[in-house]
Scaffold this motif. Structure first.
Motif, PDB file in Angstrom:
ATOM      1  N   ARG A  15     -47.749  -2.610  28.396  1.00 16.80           N
ATOM      2  CA  ARG A  15     -46.527  -2.619  27.566  1.00 16.80           C
ATOM      3  C   ARG A  15     -46.715  -3.477  26.324  1.00 16.80           C
ATOM      4  NH1 ARG A  15     -43.876  -2.121  32.553  1.00 16.80           N
ATOM      5  NH2 ARG A  15     -44.113  -4.337  32.990  1.00 16.80           N
ATOM      6  N   TRP A  18     -49.147  -1.629  23.929  1.00 13.34           N
ATOM      7  CA  TRP A  18     -48.514  -0.486  23.247  1.00 13.34           C
ATOM      8  C   TRP A  18     -47.506  -0.972  22.201  1.00 13.34           C
ATOM      9  CZ3 TRP A  18     -51.350   3.432  23.224  1.00 13.34           C
ATOM     10  CH2 TRP A  18     -51.979   3.962  24.357  1.00 13.34           C
ATOM     11  N   CYS A  82     -49.131   8.005  19.109  1.00 12.16           N
ATOM     12  CA  CYS A  82     -48.190   8.607  20.050  1.00 12.16           C
ATOM     13  C   CYS A  82     -48.902   9.634  20.939  1.00 12.16           C
ATOM     14  CB  CYS A  82     -47.045   9.258  19.273  1.00 12.16           C
ATOM     15  SG  CYS A  82     -45.802   9.988  20.353  1.00 12.16           S
ATOM     16  N   HIS A  85     -51.168   7.802  23.374  1.00 17.36           N
ATOM     17  CA  HIS A  85     -50.365   7.184  24.442  1.00 17.36           C
ATOM     18  C   HIS A  85     -49.890   8.270  25.418  1.00 17.36           C
ATOM     19  CE1 HIS A  85     -46.908   4.046  25.324  1.00 17.36           C
ATOM     20  NE2 HIS A  85     -47.437   4.518  26.435  1.00 17.36           N
ATOM     21  N   ASN A  86     -49.529   9.429  24.896  1.00 17.45           N
ATOM     22  CA  ASN A  86     -49.107  10.526  25.779  1.00 17.45           C
ATOM     23  C   ASN A  86     -50.239  10.989  26.694  1.00 17.45           C
ATOM     24  OD1 ASN A  86     -46.367  10.833  25.372  1.00 17.45           O
ATOM     25  ND2 ASN A  86     -46.614  12.234  23.631  1.00 17.45           N
ATOM     26  N   ARG A  91     -52.151  11.005  32.304  1.00 18.13           N
ATOM     27  CA  ARG A  91     -53.129  10.610  33.318  1.00 18.13           C
ATOM     28  C   ARG A  91     -52.494   9.838  34.471  1.00 18.13           C
ATOM     29  NH1 ARG A  91     -57.512   5.978  33.647  1.00 18.13           N
ATOM     30  NH2 ARG A  91     -58.984   7.029  35.008  1.00 18.13           N
ATOM     31  N   LYS A  94     -46.803   9.559  33.951  1.00 18.81           N
ATOM     32  CA  LYS A  94     -45.563   9.133  33.268  1.00 18.81           C
ATOM     33  C   LYS A  94     -45.099  10.247  32.339  1.00 18.81           C
ATOM     34  CE  LYS A  94     -46.277   4.221  33.580  1.00 18.81           C
ATOM     35  NZ  LYS A  94     -45.143   3.479  34.096  1.00 18.81           N
ATOM     36  N   ARG A 105     -38.263   4.921  17.261  1.00 24.62           N
ATOM     37  CA  ARG A 105     -38.506   3.964  18.351  1.00 24.62           C
ATOM     38  C   ARG A 105     -39.208   2.695  17.863  1.00 24.62           C
ATOM     39  NH1 ARG A 105     -39.262   0.429  21.196  1.00 24.62           N
ATOM     40  NH2 ARG A 105     -39.919   0.282  23.383  1.00 24.62           N
ATOM     41  N   TRP A 106     -40.167   2.841  16.919  1.00 24.77           N
ATOM     42  CA  TRP A 106     -41.056   1.708  16.633  1.00 24.77           C
ATOM     43  C   TRP A 106     -40.974   1.123  15.234  1.00 24.77           C
ATOM     44  CZ3 TRP A 106     -42.748  -0.824  20.620  1.00 24.77           C
ATOM     45  CH2 TRP A 106     -42.947  -0.153  21.820  1.00 24.77           C
TER      46      TRP A 106
HETATM   47  P1  FAD Z   1     -45.542   2.056  28.504  1.00 24.69           P
HETATM   48  O1  FAD Z   1     -46.365   3.272  28.750  1.00 24.69           O
HETATM   49  O2  FAD Z   1     -46.237   0.739  28.472  1.00 24.69           O
HETATM   50  O3  FAD Z   1     -44.736   2.283  27.158  1.00 24.69           O
HETATM   51  C1  FAD Z   1     -43.929   1.260  26.582  1.00 24.69           C
HETATM   52  C2  FAD Z   1     -42.815   1.939  25.788  1.00 24.69           C
HETATM   53  O4  FAD Z   1     -43.393   2.746  24.769  1.00 24.69           O
HETATM   54  C3  FAD Z   1     -41.972   2.920  26.601  1.00 24.69           C
HETATM   55  O5  FAD Z   1     -40.931   2.272  27.239  1.00 24.69           O
HETATM   56  C4  FAD Z   1     -41.491   3.902  25.537  1.00 24.69           C
HETATM   57  O6  FAD Z   1     -40.340   3.400  24.878  1.00 24.69           O
HETATM   58  C5  FAD Z   1     -42.610   3.917  24.529  1.00 24.69           C
HETATM   59  N1  FAD Z   1     -43.498   5.070  24.663  1.00 24.69           N
HETATM   60  C6  FAD Z   1     -43.903   5.725  25.782  1.00 24.69           C
HETATM   61  N2  FAD Z   1     -44.770   6.704  25.467  1.00 24.69           N
HETATM   62  C7  FAD Z   1     -44.921   6.659  24.118  1.00 24.69           C
HETATM   63  C8  FAD Z   1     -45.673   7.424  23.190  1.00 24.69           C
HETATM   64  N3  FAD Z   1     -46.469   8.440  23.560  1.00 24.69           N
HETATM   65  N4  FAD Z   1     -45.569   7.122  21.869  1.00 24.69           N
HETATM   66  C9  FAD Z   1     -44.770   6.121  21.449  1.00 24.69           C
HETATM   67  N5  FAD Z   1     -44.038   5.355  22.278  1.00 24.69           N
HETATM   68  C10 FAD Z   1     -44.113   5.621  23.605  1.00 24.69           C
HETATM   69  N6  FAD Z   1     -52.507   2.071  33.037  1.00 24.69           N
HETATM   70  C11 FAD Z   1     -53.122   2.634  34.106  1.00 24.69           C
HETATM   71  O7  FAD Z   1     -52.621   2.512  35.221  1.00 24.69           O
HETATM   72  N7  FAD Z   1     -54.288   3.347  33.943  1.00 24.69           N
HETATM   73  C12 FAD Z   1     -54.884   3.499  32.738  1.00 24.69           C
HETATM   74  O8  FAD Z   1     -55.943   4.139  32.616  1.00 24.69           O
HETATM   75  C13 FAD Z   1     -54.275   2.893  31.605  1.00 24.69           C
HETATM   76  N8  FAD Z   1     -54.854   2.973  30.374  1.00 24.69           N
HETATM   77  C14 FAD Z   1     -54.293   2.309  29.340  1.00 24.69           C
HETATM   78  C15 FAD Z   1     -54.943   2.330  28.103  1.00 24.69           C
HETATM   79  C16 FAD Z   1     -54.427   1.631  27.033  1.00 24.69           C
HETATM   80  C17 FAD Z   1     -55.161   1.635  25.705  1.00 24.69           C
HETATM   81  C18 FAD Z   1     -53.225   0.899  27.180  1.00 24.69           C
HETATM   82  C19 FAD Z   1     -52.661   0.130  26.010  1.00 24.69           C
HETATM   83  C20 FAD Z   1     -52.570   0.880  28.396  1.00 24.69           C
HETATM   84  C21 FAD Z   1     -53.083   1.570  29.492  1.00 24.69           C
HETATM   85  N9  FAD Z   1     -52.456   1.559  30.732  1.00 24.69           N
HETATM   86  C22 FAD Z   1     -53.066   2.171  31.809  1.00 24.69           C
HETATM   87  C23 FAD Z   1     -51.118   0.952  30.899  1.00 24.69           C
HETATM   88  C24 FAD Z   1     -50.015   2.023  30.815  1.00 24.69           C
HETATM   89  O9  FAD Z   1     -50.207   2.858  29.669  1.00 24.69           O
HETATM   90  C25 FAD Z   1     -48.600   1.423  30.696  1.00 24.69           C
HETATM   91  O10 FAD Z   1     -48.551   0.515  29.614  1.00 24.69           O
HETATM   92  C26 FAD Z   1     -48.091   0.713  31.943  1.00 24.69           C
HETATM   93  O11 FAD Z   1     -48.205   1.564  33.066  1.00 24.69           O
HETATM   94  C27 FAD Z   1     -46.596   0.293  31.780  1.00 24.69           C
HETATM   95  O12 FAD Z   1     -45.844   1.485  31.562  1.00 24.69           O
HETATM   96  P2  FAD Z   1     -44.344   1.538  31.084  1.00 24.69           P
HETATM   97  O13 FAD Z   1     -43.677   2.628  31.868  1.00 24.69           O
HETATM   98  O14 FAD Z   1     -43.710   0.192  31.125  1.00 24.69           O
HETATM   99  O15 FAD Z   1     -44.355   2.025  29.573  1.00 24.69           O
END
Ligand code: FAD
Length: 125
Positions: A15, A18, A82, A85-86, A91, A94, A105-106
């Motif tokens: 989080r 991102w 974006c 992240h998608n 994967r 989510k 959003r950002w």
């Molecule tokens: P997050 O995915 O952290 O998103 C934070 C906020 O961003 C969301 O609440 C939403 O408001 C916004 N958001 C969501 N999607 C998008 C988007 N596409 N574009 C813009 N804004 C968006 N976790 C693993 O378990 N396995 C992995 O392989 C893995 N790889 C990662 C690689 C990277 C480079 C990073 C930075 C993180 C990775 N993570 C991985 C962590 C995972 O992506 C999440 O950050 C974590 O699971 C927390 O998820 P969350 O639901 O709180 O929201």
């Protein structure tokens, strides 16, 4: 725990990262200099090697290889971020985020506090 704070989880780190990456992309100039484009590419490239979650960085490396950062404009970089992240969302099961909403959003920054708006992109070099 010591110091009254809990250990950082993979989710916390994700989080925070991102938030950093999308905020940076949302502030990236519409007409970036060569240096700014190089900096953005290098930042992403470094993360594919030193992001402190081995499984994440390995997968991220594959994503970036398949779809390298698009840094030709702020809009392009924000949409690339974006999309990437998608791919991570997909994967780990989510929901996908609608990239038409990425600026809404950002891009907004909390500028209530005195002087806090130097969160926009720093000086040009
Ligand atoms: P997050 O995915 O952290 O998103 C934070 C906020 O961003 C969301 O609440 C939403 O408001 C916004 N958001 C969501 N999607 C998008 C988007 N596409 N574009 C813009 N804004 C968006 N976790 C693993 O378990 N396995 C992995 O392989 C893995 N790889 C990662 C690689 C990277 C480079 C990073 C930075 C993180 C990775 N993570 C991985 C962590 C995972 O992506 C999440 O950050 C974590 O699971 C927390 O998820 P969350 O639901 O709180 O929201």
């Amino acid at each position: 725990q010591q110091h009254g704070s809990k250990p950082t989880s993979k989710e916390d780190l994700g989080r925070a990262t991102w938030t950093f990456l999308h905020t940076l992309a949302a502030q990236f100039p519409e007409h970036p200099t060569r240096q700014q484009q190089r900096d953005a590419r290098q930042l992403i490239d470094s993360l594919t090697r030193i992001y402190p979650c081995a499984d994440c960085s390995k997968h991220f490396q594959e994503l970036v290889r398949r779809d390298p950062p698009v840094v030709s404009s702020g809009r392009d970089f924000a949409v690339w971020m974006c999309r990437t992240h998608n791919a991570v969302n997909r994967r780990i099961g989510k929901p996908s985020f609608n990239c038409d909403l990425v600026a809404a959003r950002w891009a907004p920054l909390d500028c209530d506090e005195h002087n806090s708006c130097d969160m926009t992109l720093g000086h040009k070099r």
